[in-house]
Design an enzyme around this catalytic site. Structure first.
Site, mmCIF file in Angstrom:
data_model
loop_
_atom_site.group_PDB
_atom_site.id
_atom_site.type_symbol
_atom_site.label_atom_id
_atom_site.label_comp_id
_atom_site.label_asym_id
_atom_site.label_seq_id
_atom_site.Cartn_x
_atom_site.Cartn_y
_atom_site.Cartn_z
ATOM 1 N N GLU A 281 0.893 -1.317 -0.182
ATOM 2 C CA GLU A 281 0.038 0.034 -0.008
ATOM 3 C C GLU A 281 0.764 1.279 0.193
ATOM 4 O OE1 GLU A 281 -4.224 0.318 1.886
ATOM 5 O OE2 GLU A 281 -2.834 0.725 3.337
ATOM 6 N N GLU A 284 2.290 1.605 -3.469
ATOM 7 C CA GLU A 284 1.236 2.027 -4.412
ATOM 8 C C GLU A 284 0.997 3.683 -4.160
ATOM 9 O OE1 GLU A 284 -3.561 1.014 -5.562
ATOM 10 O OE2 GLU A 284 -2.578 0.300 -3.717
ATOM 11 N N CYS A 301 -8.247 -2.022 3.753
ATOM 12 C CA CYS A 301 -8.012 -3.268 4.754
ATOM 13 C C CYS A 301 -9.319 -3.683 5.254
ATOM 14 C CB CYS A 301 -7.110 -2.748 5.654
ATOM 15 S SG CYS A 301 -5.390 -2.151 5.311
ATOM 16 N N SER A 321 -7.168 1.796 -2.858
ATOM 17 C CA SER A 321 -5.984 1.041 -2.973
ATOM 18 C C SER A 321 -6.401 -0.493 -3.332
ATOM 19 C CB SER A 321 -5.197 0.804 -1.718
ATOM 20 O OG SER A 321 -4.495 -0.288 -1.778
ATOM 21 N N LYS A 360 -15.265 -10.260 7.502
ATOM 22 C CA LYS A 360 -14.172 -11.437 6.915
ATOM 23 C C LYS A 360 -14.980 -12.597 6.381
ATOM 24 C CE LYS A 360 -10.532 -8.935 7.787
ATOM 25 N NZ LYS A 360 -9.825 -7.948 6.768
ATOM 26 N N GLU A 363 -15.808 -11.531 3.051
ATOM 27 C CA GLU A 363 -14.808 -11.333 2.182
ATOM 28 C C GLU A 363 -14.132 -12.685 1.640
ATOM 29 O OE1 GLU A 363 -10.817 -8.385 2.429
ATOM 30 O OE2 GLU A 363 -11.188 -9.830 4.198
ATOM 31 N N GLU A 368 -13.082 -13.652 -6.412
ATOM 32 C CA GLU A 368 -11.765 -13.244 -7.090
ATOM 33 C C GLU A 368 -10.669 -13.893 -6.184
ATOM 34 O OE1 GLU A 368 -13.227 -9.404 -5.296
ATOM 35 O OE2 GLU A 368 -14.229 -10.814 -6.300
ATOM 36 N N CYS A 505 -10.691 -2.082 14.285
ATOM 37 C CA CYS A 505 -10.875 -3.646 14.402
ATOM 38 C C CYS A 505 -11.094 -3.905 15.952
ATOM 39 C CB CYS A 505 -9.625 -4.306 13.801
ATOM 40 S SG CYS A 505 -9.328 -3.968 12.122
#
Length: 576
Positions: A281, A284, A301, A321, A360, A363, A368, A505
């Site tokens: 990151e 990037e 994230c 990102s 999560k 996710e 993908e 989190c």
């Protein structure tokens, strides 16, 4: 500030003007029972359990919504008040299933606790038993809804509507027929729900629960699979609390020991994946600054935030990102580089993540997420879920010895650890970006200006003459404010960090129930642990240097893009 003087159950009390009777009573350790009240939300006065007698008046008043007054005399308990409260609970139980022993919330249910406290005889109820005939909704990969157990406290509505601005749930009809429903009779999976789990965090009963996927882990063990787990940074702060310790109790080594006793073969520190995220990151960001890429760049994230952006701001996803979250970076790394290092067949690995985050679970199922040639992460278990597994196994957590994380990733950096708190991703990135960009050592490691619980924080970082303007936001209500600026082209930032959950989190949906006071203790513990670690910058972690040298090449290179980066989709059709 003007102080008000009163008595509560004969005890003299002084409290600031505007304080409620409930808050004032707690100052003198008098705990008035509540169900709809939550200290992080406005008073609702729905349940009426907190009624008290004021100045001898026969009309009982709700303590959660009544402000104190000079000379007020409050009585919080009497035979009349106790009968009133028991009557309310009996009415609730007349509409509530009596399956407490098999309910996921048993032992953590506020209704169950109050019934025991007030001596309610659940099976000797004086009222006609009429449970709502509404089916369970298990359609979401993260959250289950059982409307039969709803007590209409509306905490979930406030969390979803006001704090997260998703507004997925609402009241329907009035009086006896009132229900909490989803729009247009939809299932949860078909709504704009982002799987953040904040509704679960505030639900006092088993009406909203998190999918328990521990059976998938046990099935994989029975099938002879090698169970390789990654443990998220904030788990070491949150797990002991789920098992009864004080907020902010750190239990890193005990977690590894407990998981080994449960049958996990390898337990890896996901701080490594957070460090990996910073390398990708941060690089990037520097590339976008140098090459004129889409700015501001926004962190990716948090899967609940990413889904929120895909749902409500799909035209702005180029600002995200392209980096995967640490969980999804670690997934393919476990089944490629780590598998080779550990001498394991990736086809026989069951990759498990231990996460504070309920999103999560959503996710890992994204289409993908199979860069390794397999499903990158197979199962995600919440912190509360791991605590339940430890309890079920009879493990005495407090008595465990410390065990280090397994190789080849070892113990991550302090930069990776602070990912768990709002502002942590930004600070971790700045520690690396500054040194990579300037070629010089940071004069100070602690970026205090990006820390704290303010909803939206701004700062300008001077990198030897180059000014980097940053913004940090937590909760999706604040994310929406920032995104409206991005959409209008008026966001004066280069880099934005967004976390869906309040405080980051450390108060994710899969943790022990939160309050702001608990969140602050958890954040304090994270920064204290960061200061203790021998390595506090992601780019200085030996294992990070090793994986780039042996396997990935350079940050944002071809191999890194193949395994560690992703793309986004348009989910705006979920908004009606």
């Amino acid at each position: 500030m003007k102080m008000i003087h009163l008595t509560i159950d004969g005890c003299p009390v002084s409290a600031p003007e505007g304080t409620t009777i409930l808050e004032a009573a707690r100052q003198v350790h008098i705990k008035i029972p509540t169900l709809c009240y939550h200290e992080d939300q406005p008073a609702k006065a729905n349940c009426r359990l907190c009624v008290v007698e004021i100045n001898g008046n026969q009309q009982l008043q709700t303590a959660c919504s009544t402000p104190i007054a000079e000379g007020m005399s409050v009585k919080t308990t009497s035979s009349r008040i106790t009968r009133y409260r028991r009557d309310i609970l009996e009415l609730i139980f007349a509409r509530h299933p009596h399956d407490c022993l098999s309910c996921q919330k048993s032992g953590r249910c506020e209704l169950q606790d109050l019934a025991a406290q007030l001596g309610v005889q659940r099976h000797g109820n004086r009222y006609y038993y009429d449970v709502r005939k509404i089916p369970k909704d298990n359609s979401s990969p993260s959250i289950s809804r059982d409307p039969t157990k709803c007590i209409l406290c509306t905490r979930c509505i406030v969390a979803c509507r006001d704090m997260q601005t998703c507004d997925c749930i609402a009241k329907e009809t009035r009086g006896y027929n009132t229900n909490i429903v989803l729009p247009f009779g939809q299932k949860l999976v078909d709504t704009p729900c982002v799987n953040c789990g904040q509704c679960y965090q505030v639900c006092p009963t088993g009406a909203i629960t998190i999918h328990d996927d521990s059976w998938k882990v046990y099935d994989a063990m029975d099938e002879g699979k090698t169970i390789v787990a990654q443990v998220a940074p904030s788990v070491r702060i949150n797990l002991a609390e789920c098992l009864g310790a004080d907020p902010g109790t750190v239990s890193t080594g005990k977690i590894v020991t407990a998981m080994k006793r449960l049958g996990f073969h390898k337990v890896l520190d996901a701080d490594f994946a957070a460090d990996l995220t910073i390398m990708e990151e941060g690089t990037e960001l520097l590339h976008r600054i140098r090459d004129g890429g889409v700015m501001p760049m926004i962190t990716s994230c948090c899967p609940a935030w990413v889904k929120f952006c895909e749902t409500y701001y799909p035209e702005q996803t180029d600002h995200l990102s392209t980096c995967k979250s640490p969980q999804q970076m670690f997934g393919p790394v476990i089944k490629t580089w780590c598998a080779e290092k550990m001498g394991l067949d990736p086809a026989n690995i069951c990759s498990v993540s231990i996460m504070p985050c309920t999103a999560k679970k959503f996710e890992l199922a994204r289409e993908e997420m199979n860069a390794s040639g397999y499903r990158d992460v197979d199962v995600s278990i919440t912190v509360q879920g791991l605590a339940d597994m430890i309890r079920a196994a009879g493990i005495q957590f407090d008595d465990l010895e410390e065990t280090p994380f397994d190789s080849p990733t070892g113990l991550g950096s302090g930069a990776g650890l602070i990912f768990g708190a709002t502002g942590g991703v930004m600070e971790a990135a700045l520690r690396t970006v500054y040194e990579v960009y300037t070629g010089e050592t940071l004069p100070r490691l602690d970026f205090e200006e990006v820390r704290g619980m303010e909803g939206i924080k701004e700062a300008t970082i001077d990198m030897k003459g180059t000014k980097i303007r940053v913004c940090i936001a937590h909760t999706l209500a604040n994310a929406r404010k920032v995104m409206e600026m991005v959409k209008a082209g008026t966001a004066p930032y280069d880099f934005i960090e967004i976390m869906a959950c309040p405080g980051g989190c450390i108060s994710g949906g899969g943790n022990a129930p939160r309050t702001w006071a608990k969140v602050q203790e958890r954040a304090k513990a994270i920064y204290e642990e960061d200061r203790k670690l021998p390595i506090r910058k992601s780019h200085e972690t030996p294992e990070i240097q090793q994986i780039y040298k042996e396997f990935l090449g350079e940050p944002c290179g071809e191999k890194a893009h193949e395994l560690l980066h992703t793309h986004y989709c348009n989910r705006s059709d979920l908004v009606r």
